[in-house]
Scaffold this motif. Structure first.
Motif, PDB file in Angstrom:
ATOM      1  N   GLU A  14       0.828  -1.206   0.000  1.00  0.00           N
ATOM      2  CA  GLU A  14       0.000   0.000   0.000  1.00  0.00           C
ATOM      3  C   GLU A  14       0.864   1.259   0.000  1.00  0.00           C
ATOM      4  OE1 GLU A  14      -3.063   0.099   2.960  1.00  0.00           O
ATOM      5  OE2 GLU A  14      -3.666  -1.964   2.528  1.00  0.00           O
ATOM      6  N   TRP A  15       2.025   1.179   0.632  1.00  0.00           N
ATOM      7  CA  TRP A  15       2.918   2.334   0.694  1.00  0.00           C
ATOM      8  C   TRP A  15       3.789   2.455  -0.556  1.00  0.00           C
ATOM      9  CZ3 TRP A  15       5.214   2.306   6.352  1.00  0.00           C
ATOM     10  CH2 TRP A  15       4.162   2.474   7.263  1.00  0.00           C
ATOM     11  N   CYS A  16       4.045   1.342  -1.221  1.00  0.00           N
ATOM     12  CA  CYS A  16       4.919   1.336  -2.402  1.00  0.00           C
ATOM     13  C   CYS A  16       4.250   2.111  -3.541  1.00  0.00           C
ATOM     14  CB  CYS A  16       5.187  -0.104  -2.843  1.00  0.00           C
ATOM     15  SG  CYS A  16       6.160  -0.240  -4.352  1.00  0.00           S
ATOM     16  N   LYS A  17       5.002   3.080  -4.100  1.00  0.00           N
ATOM     17  CA  LYS A  17       4.466   3.843  -5.236  1.00  0.00           C
ATOM     18  C   LYS A  17       5.083   3.404  -6.561  1.00  0.00           C
ATOM     19  CE  LYS A  17       7.629   7.698  -4.615  1.00  0.00           C
ATOM     20  NZ  LYS A  17       7.800   8.801  -3.700  1.00  0.00           N
ATOM     21  N   VAL A  30      17.368  -8.934  -6.678  1.00  0.00           N
ATOM     22  CA  VAL A  30      16.356  -9.700  -5.958  1.00  0.00           C
ATOM     23  C   VAL A  30      14.958  -9.141  -6.211  1.00  0.00           C
ATOM     24  CG1 VAL A  30      15.532 -10.316  -3.635  1.00  0.00           C
ATOM     25  CG2 VAL A  30      17.966 -10.426  -4.161  1.00  0.00           C
ATOM     26  N   LEU A  31      14.863  -7.830  -6.316  1.00  0.00           N
ATOM     27  CA  LEU A  31      13.560  -7.171  -6.397  1.00  0.00           C
ATOM     28  C   LEU A  31      13.154  -6.846  -7.830  1.00  0.00           C
ATOM     29  CD1 LEU A  31      14.122  -4.666  -3.469  1.00  0.00           C
ATOM     30  CD2 LEU A  31      12.947  -6.863  -3.378  1.00  0.00           C
ATOM     31  N   GLU A  32      11.842  -6.897  -8.062  1.00  0.00           N
ATOM     32  CA  GLU A  32      11.266  -6.512  -9.351  1.00  0.00           C
ATOM     33  C   GLU A  32       9.951  -5.804  -9.096  1.00  0.00           C
ATOM     34  OE1 GLU A  32      10.709  -9.807 -11.995  1.00  0.00           O
ATOM     35  OE2 GLU A  32      12.839 -10.317 -12.010  1.00  0.00           O
ATOM     36  N   LEU A  33       9.472  -5.093 -10.101  1.00  0.00           N
ATOM     37  CA  LEU A  33       8.139  -4.495 -10.047  1.00  0.00           C
ATOM     38  C   LEU A  33       7.176  -5.424 -10.782  1.00  0.00           C
ATOM     39  CD1 LEU A  33       8.911  -0.732 -10.799  1.00  0.00           C
ATOM     40  CD2 LEU A  33       8.536  -1.809  -8.573  1.00  0.00           C
ATOM     41  N   ASP A  34       5.990  -5.623 -10.209  1.00  0.00           N
ATOM     42  CA  ASP A  34       5.002  -6.484 -10.839  1.00  0.00           C
ATOM     43  C   ASP A  34       4.148  -5.697 -11.833  1.00  0.00           C
ATOM     44  OD1 ASP A  34       3.117  -5.067  -9.329  1.00  0.00           O
ATOM     45  OD2 ASP A  34       2.733  -6.703  -7.928  1.00  0.00           O
ATOM     46  N   GLU A  35       3.072  -6.310 -12.332  1.00  0.00           N
ATOM     47  CA  GLU A  35       2.226  -5.673 -13.337  1.00  0.00           C
ATOM     48  C   GLU A  35       1.494  -4.447 -12.803  1.00  0.00           C
ATOM     49  OE1 GLU A  35       0.077  -8.613 -11.010  1.00  0.00           O
ATOM     50  OE2 GLU A  35       1.809  -8.903 -12.290  1.00  0.00           O
ATOM     51  N   ALA A  42      11.495 -11.179  -6.156  1.00  0.00           N
ATOM     52  CA  ALA A  42      11.432 -12.200  -7.196  1.00  0.00           C
ATOM     53  C   ALA A  42      12.418 -13.336  -6.933  1.00  0.00           C
ATOM     54  CB  ALA A  42      11.714 -11.568  -8.557  1.00  0.00           C
ATOM     55  N   ARG A  43      13.557 -13.009  -6.325  1.00  0.00           N
ATOM     56  CA  ARG A  43      14.597 -14.009  -6.053  1.00  0.00           C
ATOM     57  C   ARG A  43      15.100 -13.868  -4.611  1.00  0.00           C
ATOM     58  NH1 ARG A  43      14.413 -12.413 -10.940  1.00  0.00           N
ATOM     59  NH2 ARG A  43      15.465 -10.463 -10.658  1.00  0.00           N
ATOM     60  N   PRO A  44      14.256 -14.153  -3.612  1.00  0.00           N
ATOM     61  CA  PRO A  44      14.655 -13.940  -2.214  1.00  0.00           C
ATOM     62  C   PRO A  44      15.872 -14.749  -1.778  1.00  0.00           C
ATOM     63  CG  PRO A  44      12.601 -15.171  -2.328  1.00  0.00           C
ATOM     64  CD  PRO A  44      12.915 -14.712  -3.720  1.00  0.00           C
TER      65      PRO A  44
END
Length: 73
Positions: A14-17, A30-35, A42-44
């Motif tokens: 909810e906080w992520c913009k 490790v991190l990606e943005l989803d749709e 994505a790769r913890p």
């Protein structure tokens, strides 16, 4: 010396913009943005617990939860 081991990526969607700063700074991708342009791990298993994503997030949407592991001698 004790080593940090990842327990969980706590992401407040909810906080992520969707700015992508955390994705850019992650040295292990490790991190990606989803749709919906919200960050997710994505790769913890590749996370080295550097906490750059947590430090750089302007919305305080990421917290890296770690557990301490004793290093073998």
């Amino acid at each position: 010396m004790a080593k940090k081991k990842l327990k969980e990526h706590l992401i407040n969607r909810e906080w992520c913009k969707g700015c992508g700063i955390c994705v850019h700074f992650c040295p292990k991708n490790v991190l990606e943005l989803d749709e919906k342009d919200k960050v997710f791990a994505a790769r913890p298993d590749d996370c080295i617990c550097c906490q750059l994503c947590e430090i750089r997030c302007p919305d305080l949407a990421i917290e890296i939860i770690t557990e301490t592991q004793e290093a073998s001698e």
